[in-house]
Structure formats: structure tokens, C-alpha cells
Design a protein around this motif. Structure first.
Motif, mmCIF file in Angstrom:
data_model
loop_
_atom_site.group_PDB
_atom_site.id
_atom_site.type_symbol
_atom_site.label_atom_id
_atom_site.label_comp_id
_atom_site.label_asym_id
_atom_site.label_seq_id
_atom_site.Cartn_x
_atom_site.Cartn_y
_atom_site.Cartn_z
ATOM 1 N N UNK A 98 0.857 -1.187 0.000
ATOM 2 C CA UNK A 98 0.000 0.000 0.000
ATOM 3 C C UNK A 98 0.891 1.234 0.000
ATOM 4 N N UNK A 99 0.641 2.124 -0.946
ATOM 5 C CA UNK A 99 1.404 3.370 -1.050
ATOM 6 C C UNK A 99 0.493 4.543 -0.695
ATOM 7 N N UNK A 100 1.080 5.525 -0.003
ATOM 8 C CA UNK A 100 0.328 6.721 0.349
ATOM 9 C C UNK A 100 0.319 7.715 -0.783
ATOM 10 N N UNK A 101 -0.532 8.719 -0.655
ATOM 11 C CA UNK A 101 -0.602 9.758 -1.683
ATOM 12 C C UNK A 101 0.661 10.604 -1.703
ATOM 13 N N UNK A 102 1.290 10.730 -0.556
ATOM 14 C CA UNK A 102 2.549 11.461 -0.503
ATOM 15 C C UNK A 102 3.678 10.536 -0.935
ATOM 16 N N UNK A 103 4.531 11.024 -1.811
ATOM 17 C CA UNK A 103 5.603 10.191 -2.366
ATOM 18 C C UNK A 103 6.488 9.624 -1.261
ATOM 19 N N UNK A 104 6.751 8.335 -1.356
ATOM 20 C CA UNK A 104 7.635 7.675 -0.405
ATOM 21 C C UNK A 104 6.916 6.936 0.703
ATOM 22 N N UNK A 105 5.618 7.229 0.922
ATOM 23 C CA UNK A 105 4.866 6.511 1.950
ATOM 24 C C UNK A 105 4.610 5.081 1.474
ATOM 25 N N UNK A 106 5.081 4.106 2.249
ATOM 26 C CA UNK A 106 4.976 2.709 1.835
ATOM 27 C C UNK A 106 4.733 1.808 3.040
ATOM 28 N N UNK A 107 3.770 0.901 2.889
ATOM 29 C CA UNK A 107 3.501 -0.125 3.902
ATOM 30 C C UNK A 107 3.391 -1.461 3.186
ATOM 31 N N UNK A 126 10.595 -12.874 5.835
ATOM 32 C CA UNK A 126 10.396 -12.360 4.480
ATOM 33 C C UNK A 126 10.031 -10.880 4.515
ATOM 34 N N UNK A 127 9.123 -10.542 5.409
ATOM 35 C CA UNK A 127 8.692 -9.156 5.532
ATOM 36 C C UNK A 127 9.833 -8.237 5.926
ATOM 37 N N UNK A 128 10.590 -8.641 6.926
ATOM 38 C CA UNK A 128 11.563 -7.717 7.521
ATOM 39 C C UNK A 128 12.951 -7.765 6.893
ATOM 40 N N UNK A 129 13.290 -8.862 6.219
ATOM 41 C CA UNK A 129 14.643 -8.940 5.644
ATOM 42 C C UNK A 129 14.651 -8.999 4.116
ATOM 43 N N UNK A 130 13.495 -9.192 3.507
ATOM 44 C CA UNK A 130 13.442 -9.292 2.058
ATOM 45 C C UNK A 130 12.669 -8.116 1.430
ATOM 46 N N UNK A 131 11.445 -7.873 1.891
ATOM 47 C CA UNK A 131 10.560 -6.940 1.200
ATOM 48 C C UNK A 131 10.713 -5.481 1.635
ATOM 49 N N UNK A 132 10.879 -5.231 2.905
ATOM 50 C CA UNK A 132 10.865 -3.854 3.410
ATOM 51 C C UNK A 132 12.260 -3.232 3.426
ATOM 52 N N UNK A 133 12.284 -1.911 3.255
ATOM 53 C CA UNK A 133 13.557 -1.189 3.262
ATOM 54 C C UNK A 133 13.925 -0.673 4.642
ATOM 55 N N UNK A 138 8.839 4.363 5.595
ATOM 56 C CA UNK A 138 8.672 2.981 5.139
ATOM 57 C C UNK A 138 9.034 2.008 6.261
ATOM 58 N N UNK A 139 8.880 2.469 7.491
ATOM 59 C CA UNK A 139 9.370 1.695 8.631
ATOM 60 C C UNK A 139 8.255 1.009 9.424
ATOM 61 N N UNK A 140 7.146 0.744 8.758
ATOM 62 C CA UNK A 140 6.052 -0.023 9.367
ATOM 63 C C UNK A 140 5.601 -1.106 8.390
ATOM 64 N N UNK A 198 8.618 -1.334 12.891
ATOM 65 C CA UNK A 198 7.428 -1.685 13.673
ATOM 66 C C UNK A 198 6.501 -2.558 12.850
ATOM 67 N N UNK A 199 6.097 -3.679 13.427
ATOM 68 C CA UNK A 199 5.214 -4.624 12.751
ATOM 69 C C UNK A 199 3.925 -4.785 13.558
ATOM 70 N N UNK A 200 2.803 -4.710 12.867
ATOM 71 C CA UNK A 200 1.522 -5.005 13.494
ATOM 72 C C UNK A 200 1.135 -6.429 13.125
#
Length: 232
Positions: A98-107, A126-133, A138-140, A198-200
């Protein structure tokens, strides 16, 4: 009677209608989200709304796999205006982006049907070491845990303990206020960025094992057995 146009209202006045018109309040929260924290807060409320619908119809979803379930979340988010994708290529095939309207917002969310805690941990990795930066804005991320067995609360409790046992660097966890038995948050040092991530962890209650039909079924079988054993 004087006609009143939409432009005659201020945003504050329109938001005040939230208690009278479902969806109005969160619509403006979504529209006016300026910070990454605002974006994440509203996104989680919208995801909760979609998942609430899942939980109300588990009998319709019992044969659905991870991809099918996650695609329905993506579909629901897109219908209310999110730039959401399923299986997008970001370090691999990310389940929900999911990307936010503001550039760079990423979940990014990773989805798993619960079948074991090592399997869930594989998804977490996979989530924390492969997909996310782990970068700024972009830290959630999220773990979507589809629980098709009974006693979902015990599954989440055991998963929470399993994750805590892994000794992740700078690891901490805390409760979700709204659904403390089924949802929690974890924070640890992201390997790639070196910053906190942070992971929910969201438990989705999809168990469906109704007992109401079983006595009738047994009675029917008993009648058939008696008929077969009766003398001609």
C-alpha cells in the motif's frame, strides 16, 4: 427553503457529520493524512474494517488460500482510494503493498494461513529482511495471520512468545488497545536500515466448526443403520 451546496460547509463541519453518516469521518482522515504516522493510523483502521467483514463470513472463506484472501483485502482498499497491490515485486513477491498519496509513503504486509509458528516466522523474516527497506516513511509493516482453527487467542499468544524467543536485536512488543488478545505490535532493529521497524501482527478469526448440525447428522446415520439391520 434555501439550497445548501457542499462547498458551503467547512471541512470541520463535514467531519462533524461522522457520527451521523458512516464513513464520513474516516474519509476525511484518509484524505487529510499529512504524515506517515497519520497514513499508517488510517490504513490500519481501514484494514480492520475489511477484516471485520472476513470474520463475519468464515463459512464462505474456508476454502480460500492466502492469495485469494489477500487479494480481497487489496480489492477492498482500492475501492476506497488506496494504491494497493498484491504480489508486487519489491525484493520478491510482496503479498500486500500500500502506497500513500505522498511520495515515499509505503507499507507492506505479509500474509500467512496459520499452520505452525516456524511458518509464521518465515513470513516475518520475508517481511523484515526481504521486502521492506526500513527507510523513513517505510518503517512499518504488518503480519496478516489467517487463523482457520479454533481458539485464535491462543494462536496469537503462542506466536507472540515464539517471536520473542528469537532474540531479535532491540526487540520490544506491546499490546493493541482495540484487540489485545488478537493483535499486538513488535519493534526491532531492521537489518538493512539499522533503524527501528514496527510490525503489526493481526490475527484474523476464520475458524468455522459449527456443532449444531452434528447431532442431526448422527441421528440420520443411526436411522440408516437401523434400517439396514432390520429383518426383511
Amino acid at each position: 427553503m434555501t439550497d445548501i451546496a457542499l462547498e458551503d460547509f467547512t471541512v470541520a463541519q463535514l467531519r462533524a457529520l461522522g457520527s451521523l453518516v458512516p464513513g464520513v469521518s474516516i474519509f476525511f482522515d484518509r484524505l487529510l493524512a499529512r504524515t506517515y504516522e497519520d497514513f499508517i493510523s488510517v490504513l490500519y483502521r481501514d484494514i480492520d474494517s475489511v477484516l471485520s467483514g472476513f470474520q463475519e463470513s468464515p463459512e464462505l472463506l474456508k476454502l480460500d488460500g492466502e492469495d485469494r484472501l489477500t487479494s480481497e483485502i487489496k480489492r477492498g482498499l482500492k475501492l476506497i482510494g488506496y494504491a494497493a497491490t498484491h504480489d508486487e515485486k519489491i525484493g520478491g513477491h510482496s503479498d500486500l503493498v500500500v502506497r500513500g498519496k505522498k511520495e515515499g509513503f509505503l507499507w507492506i504486509g505479509e500474509a500467512k494461513i496459520h499452520s505452525g509458528y516456524d511458518y509464521l516466522y518465515q513470513g516475518f523474516q520475508q517481511l523484515t529482511t526481504r521486502y521492506t527497506t526500513g527507510d523513513v516513511n517505510q518503517d512499518c509493516g504488518g503480519m496478516l495471520i489467517y487463523i482457520k482453527t479454533n481458539d485464535a487467542a491462543s494462536v496469537i499468544s503462542a506466536w507472540r512468545a515464539h517471536l520473542a524467543s528469537k532474540g531479535l536485536e532491540e526487540y520490544a512488543e506491546f499490546d493493541c488497545i482495540d484487540r489485545p488478545r488478537f493483535v499486538f505490535y513488535s519493534v526491532h532493529k531492521h537489518e538493512r536500515s539499522g533503524a527501528s521497524f514496527k510490525v503489526k501482527h493481526i490475527g484474523v478469526i476464520l475458524g468455522f466448526d459449527p456443532k449444531d448440525r452434528r447431532p442431526a447428522k448422527k441421528a440420520k446415520i443411526s436411522k440408516i443403520a437401523k434400517a439396514k439391520s432390520a429383518p426383511a
